[in-house]
Write a protein that holds these residues in place. Structure first.
Motif, PDB file in Angstrom:
ATOM      1  N   GLN A   1      42.689   0.000   7.263  1.00  0.00           N
ATOM      2  CA  GLN A   1      43.783   0.087   8.220  1.00  0.00           C
ATOM      3  C   GLN A   1      43.775  -1.225   9.179  1.00  0.00           C
ATOM      4  OE1 GLN A   1      44.883   3.748   9.913  1.00  0.00           O
ATOM      5  NE2 GLN A   1      43.789   5.066   8.349  1.00  0.00           N
ATOM      6  N   MET A   2      43.069  -2.090   9.112  1.00  0.00           N
ATOM      7  CA  MET A   2      43.030  -3.170   9.853  1.00  0.00           C
ATOM      8  C   MET A   2      44.479  -3.718   9.776  1.00  0.00           C
ATOM      9  SD  MET A   2      40.982  -6.733  10.369  1.00  0.00           S
ATOM     10  CE  MET A   2      41.969  -7.838   9.773  1.00  0.00           C
ATOM     11  N   VAL A   3      45.088  -4.277  10.842  1.00  0.00           N
ATOM     12  CA  VAL A   3      46.463  -4.494  11.028  1.00  0.00           C
ATOM     13  C   VAL A   3      46.279  -6.237  10.876  1.00  0.00           C
ATOM     14  CG1 VAL A   3      48.553  -4.829  12.351  1.00  0.00           C
ATOM     15  CG2 VAL A   3      47.216  -2.711  12.716  1.00  0.00           C
ATOM     16  N   ARG A   4      46.932  -6.712   9.936  1.00  0.00           N
ATOM     17  CA  ARG A   4      46.688  -8.101   9.781  1.00  0.00           C
ATOM     18  C   ARG A   4      47.786  -8.900  10.208  1.00  0.00           C
ATOM     19  NH1 ARG A   4      43.538  -8.438   4.156  1.00  0.00           N
ATOM     20  NH2 ARG A   4      42.499  -6.571   4.226  1.00  0.00           N
TER      21      ARG A   4
ATOM     22  N   LEU B   1      37.160  -9.047   8.387  1.00  0.00           N
ATOM     23  CA  LEU B   1      36.917  -7.458   8.034  1.00  0.00           C
ATOM     24  C   LEU B   1      35.744  -7.439   7.080  1.00  0.00           C
ATOM     25  CD1 LEU B   1      38.649  -5.122   8.135  1.00  0.00           C
ATOM     26  CD2 LEU B   1      39.982  -5.972   6.108  1.00  0.00           C
ATOM     27  N   LEU B   2      34.961  -6.428   7.239  1.00  0.00           N
ATOM     28  CA  LEU B   2      33.765  -6.178   6.799  1.00  0.00           C
ATOM     29  C   LEU B   2      33.325  -5.005   6.378  1.00  0.00           C
ATOM     30  CD1 LEU B   2      31.217  -8.014   5.614  1.00  0.00           C
ATOM     31  CD2 LEU B   2      29.987  -7.311   7.904  1.00  0.00           C
ATOM     32  N   ALA B   3      32.868  -4.529   5.087  1.00  0.00           N
ATOM     33  CA  ALA B   3      32.513  -3.036   4.786  1.00  0.00           C
ATOM     34  C   ALA B   3      30.996  -3.045   4.859  1.00  0.00           C
ATOM     35  CB  ALA B   3      33.082  -2.817   3.333  1.00  0.00           C
TER      36      ALA B   3
ATOM     37  N   GLY C   1      33.497   5.856   6.640  1.00  0.00           N
ATOM     38  CA  GLY C   1      34.827   5.726   6.285  1.00  0.00           C
ATOM     39  C   GLY C   1      35.481   4.787   7.133  1.00  0.00           C
ATOM     40  N   HIS C   2      34.749   3.767   7.765  1.00  0.00           N
ATOM     41  CA  HIS C   2      35.467   2.738   8.586  1.00  0.00           C
ATOM     42  C   HIS C   2      34.926   1.237   8.032  1.00  0.00           C
ATOM     43  CE1 HIS C   2      36.389   5.968  11.175  1.00  0.00           C
ATOM     44  NE2 HIS C   2      37.075   5.255  12.022  1.00  0.00           N
ATOM     45  N   GLU C   3      35.706   0.429   8.462  1.00  0.00           N
ATOM     46  CA  GLU C   3      35.257  -0.686   8.298  1.00  0.00           C
ATOM     47  C   GLU C   3      35.047  -1.795   9.482  1.00  0.00           C
ATOM     48  OE1 GLU C   3      37.344  -2.802   4.263  1.00  0.00           O
ATOM     49  OE2 GLU C   3      38.752  -1.985   5.874  1.00  0.00           O
ATOM     50  N   LEU C   4      34.000  -2.535   9.358  1.00  0.00           N
ATOM     51  CA  LEU C   4      33.992  -3.526  10.754  1.00  0.00           C
ATOM     52  C   LEU C   4      34.957  -4.730  11.010  1.00  0.00           C
ATOM     53  CD1 LEU C   4      30.198  -4.887  10.750  1.00  0.00           C
ATOM     54  CD2 LEU C   4      31.439  -3.284  12.265  1.00  0.00           C
ATOM     55  N   VAL C   5      35.476  -4.681  11.989  1.00  0.00           N
ATOM     56  CA  VAL C   5      36.525  -5.794  12.426  1.00  0.00           C
ATOM     57  C   VAL C   5      35.741  -6.640  13.416  1.00  0.00           C
ATOM     58  CG1 VAL C   5      38.552  -6.624  13.656  1.00  0.00           C
ATOM     59  CG2 VAL C   5      38.387  -4.314  12.271  1.00  0.00           C
ATOM     60  N   LEU C   6      35.765  -8.193  13.003  1.00  0.00           N
ATOM     61  CA  LEU C   6      34.576  -8.812  13.702  1.00  0.00           C
ATOM     62  C   LEU C   6      35.494 -10.350  14.276  1.00  0.00           C
ATOM     63  CD1 LEU C   6      32.190  -9.179  10.710  1.00  0.00           C
ATOM     64  CD2 LEU C   6      31.934  -7.847  12.910  1.00  0.00           C
ATOM     65  N   THR C   7      35.080 -10.656  15.700  1.00  0.00           N
ATOM     66  CA  THR C   7      35.800 -11.608  16.373  1.00  0.00           C
ATOM     67  C   THR C   7      34.816 -12.513  17.022  1.00  0.00           C
ATOM     68  OG1 THR C   7      37.565 -12.423  17.459  1.00  0.00           O
ATOM     69  CG2 THR C   7      37.148 -10.230  17.961  1.00  0.00           C
TER      70      THR C   7
ATOM     71  N   PRO D   1      47.663   3.127  18.102  1.00  0.00           N
ATOM     72  CA  PRO D   1      49.150   3.376  17.888  1.00  0.00           C
ATOM     73  C   PRO D   1      49.719   2.185  16.684  1.00  0.00           C
ATOM     74  CG  PRO D   1      48.832   3.625  20.064  1.00  0.00           C
ATOM     75  CD  PRO D   1      47.371   3.316  19.495  1.00  0.00           C
ATOM     76  N   LEU D   2      48.954   1.084  16.706  1.00  0.00           N
ATOM     77  CA  LEU D   2      49.114  -0.122  16.102  1.00  0.00           C
ATOM     78  C   LEU D   2      49.024   0.377  14.349  1.00  0.00           C
ATOM     79  CD1 LEU D   2      48.061  -3.295  17.668  1.00  0.00           C
ATOM     80  CD2 LEU D   2      50.677  -2.824  16.988  1.00  0.00           C
ATOM     81  N   ARG D   3      47.899   1.249  14.248  1.00  0.00           N
ATOM     82  CA  ARG D   3      47.459   1.358  12.857  1.00  0.00           C
ATOM     83  C   ARG D   3      48.588   2.052  11.949  1.00  0.00           C
ATOM     84  NH1 ARG D   3      41.743   2.379  15.139  1.00  0.00           N
ATOM     85  NH2 ARG D   3      41.781   4.675  14.553  1.00  0.00           N
ATOM     86  N   GLY D   4      49.032   1.656  10.853  1.00  0.00           N
ATOM     87  CA  GLY D   4      49.799   2.488  10.082  1.00  0.00           C
ATOM     88  C   GLY D   4      51.320   2.425  10.406  1.00  0.00           C
ATOM     89  N   ARG D   5      51.492   1.569  11.567  1.00  0.00           N
ATOM     90  CA  ARG D   5      52.884   1.578  12.048  1.00  0.00           C
ATOM     91  C   ARG D   5      53.281   0.136  12.090  1.00  0.00           C
ATOM     92  NH1 ARG D   5      51.899   5.156  16.112  1.00  0.00           N
ATOM     93  NH2 ARG D   5      53.002   6.736  15.335  1.00  0.00           N
ATOM     94  N   ALA D   6      52.533  -0.634  12.659  1.00  0.00           N
ATOM     95  CA  ALA D   6      52.848  -2.224  12.612  1.00  0.00           C
ATOM     96  C   ALA D   6      52.607  -2.637  11.183  1.00  0.00           C
ATOM     97  CB  ALA D   6      51.987  -2.881  13.691  1.00  0.00           C
TER      98      ALA D   6
END
Lengths: 331, 331
Positions: A146-149, B34-36, A40-46, A210-215
């Motif tokens: 839910q990644m904050v863009r 972002l990656l699934a 149920g999660h996605e990867l965030v990559l930097t 706290p940022l998720r779904g809020r910002a």
């Protein structure tokens, strides 16, 4: 990790093998690392790279260089609302880097991997005739969708920053010219604070959830508050107004700016803050602040977004501040 | 990608933005990608860095440098049985790198991203006073539990390699000393073949799926067949015997070795093959070969594993070959 047969290769394998305790690192003895992403999660990559003489001073302590490289990447995850899963590390060793420096560097990576729950999963070690160069890839997870863009800020919302702004840029200014007037009256604790903020960013991972779904949008402040806010507003197609008097400064920064007003611009436009810059509805600010306070992090509303384009920076009288440069360039 | 305000920063943003067409790259305009990950799959992660003057020649075509950096990483995924999901790219630009070189480099990344289904997801661009340096993180997926590891080879199984061995090391030898006797009698097509194999590795991604559930262990041959096989055997706690006469050589390599027998050792121990080295039961070889043949890739059984430790390399008469060096060092 490339494990060759030389004594230095064996040292590197031992140093980083002892850091890489996550089972997916396979002891750094395979060709790749293995990582399960929570359902149920996605990867965030930097992936951010740092070069000696460009992003840090060649004589900075190797453990501090390691921690800066870890933290600038983890700061990106925090701003995107992501929880760390791990990091991959590549670094290029110059001819004059000795075993003690390598050990201190490995120690800094290991300490932050533990502190931030971002285990070392793998990477590569190479030689270079050039400067010490570090590249880290950080992997994080967010609940799907839910990644904050950066490009999704809405008009009519609060512009919020975490912590304090400008300490790192003032710390760099202090490193470059300790004799300038702004620093003459500061006590040693204040000078240490500014130097430390430049050396050791503080990724605000406690604010990720706290940022998720809020910002409606967020980014980390890496290239200067004013320049980065301009980027966020421009990407989102909204305008913003902030008041310089509401930008949070540490006591050390306030003292330096009071002694040398030109340092206000350094603080507002200099880089390496690694604080969170977010846009969120006014009614969300209180809950966000509560989470931040619980983590020991301050949150300040510095202005608002509105329809239109561009960024206005106002002084205490409401007059527009003119800043010679909007964004930070590395030394 | 760091997008600054200079003309070069804008060029880089444009060049790589047009390459990064995957939706998860967010046009390279956010702080992270972002990656699934497909359900039921694990991530396979690898990160290899390349430095001008160490891993490639500074005057190699920028598109070839890009492709080599992509392919050495994708080769690791292939050997682990992983299908590519994407790549992150960081590179450090020296002062003398011009716009045409940057454009050619971006073109090489984009061409291989398309060719191998490994989209550019994000990364970072920095300046360096040192050599051109490239770091790529490749992300792949395997069904959970099916990554093919290095340390799990079983005794009594076939040692298998894909393609041909030694072409790249001979291509490097040719670059370093075109006048040596081994190359004097080769026609231009053979010389071009050797040079091309050095410049352009061929990651055997078509073998990733056939390896899964079939090979007890695998790795890609990056530091020389003999040295890498020793690593695989040692990590697995088994012994192996291979016959030099069964190692697959291209016609060009055979001609060079015939003309200068010392080049046999170069071929067996030199690096940059980027072929698959795998251990699998004899009864699996036929099916594996069928998949490989369908992809236009040869597969050769070069020996077997057995109980014990160490690697024996036999010549055509069954006598032990003594190799001065087991593994490759970069020039």
């Amino acid at each position: 990790m490339a494990a060759g047969d030389s004594g230095e290769d064996k040292l590197i394998a031992r140093l980083f093998g002892s850091v890489a305790t996550h089972p997916g690192a396979l002891g750094l003895k395979d060709d790749a690392a293995l990582l399960a992403v929570p359902p149920g999660h996605e990867l965030v990559l930097t992936k951010d790279a740092l070069v000696a003489g460009v992003h840090f001073f060649p004589d900075d302590p190797p453990a501090s260089i390691a921690r800066k490289a870890m933290r600038v990447n983890l700061s990106d995850l925090a701003a995107k609302g992501a929880d760390p899963l791990g990091v991959l590390l590549a670094f290029a060793i110059p001819p004059d880097m000795d075993a003690a420096a390598l050990e201190a560097f490995a120690g800094g990576i290991g300490a932050d991997a533990t502190l931030y729950g971002a285990p070392l999963l793998g990477g590569d070690t190479v030689r270079t005739p050039g400067p010490f160069t570090v590249s880290i890839t950080a992997l994080g997870a967010v609940p799907t969708g839910q990644m904050v863009r950066r490009a999704t800020a809405r008009p009519g919302e609060a512009i919020v920053v975490s912590g304090t702004i400008g300490d790192s840029a003032l710390g760099l200014a202090l490193r470059l010219d300790p004799a300038r007037s702004g620093f003459a009256g500061l006590d040693s604790a204040s000078l240490d604070h500014l130097r430390d903020r430049y050396l050791h960013p503080r990724p605000r991972l406690a604010l990720a959830r706290p940022l998720r779904g809020r910002a409606s949008a967020a980014m980390d402040v890496s290239d200067g508050l004013v320049g980065d806010l301009r980027k966020l507003l421009s990407a989102s197609g909204v305008a913003g107004t902030i008041e310089a008097s509401r930008v949070p400064f540490s006591a050390a920064a306030r003292a330096a700016i009071a002694a040398e007003p030109a340092l206000l611009e350094t603080a507002l436009t200099g880089g390496d803050d690694y604080e969170i810059l977010a846009v969120m509805p006014d009614h969300e600010v209180s809950a966000f602040s509560t989470f931040a306070t619980a983590a020991g992090i301050g949150v300040s509303v510095i202005g608002h977004t509105h329809e239109g384009e561009g960024l206005s920076v106002r002084d205490g009288d409401g007059a527009e501040l003119t800043l010679a440069r909007g964004s930070f360039s590395h030394f």
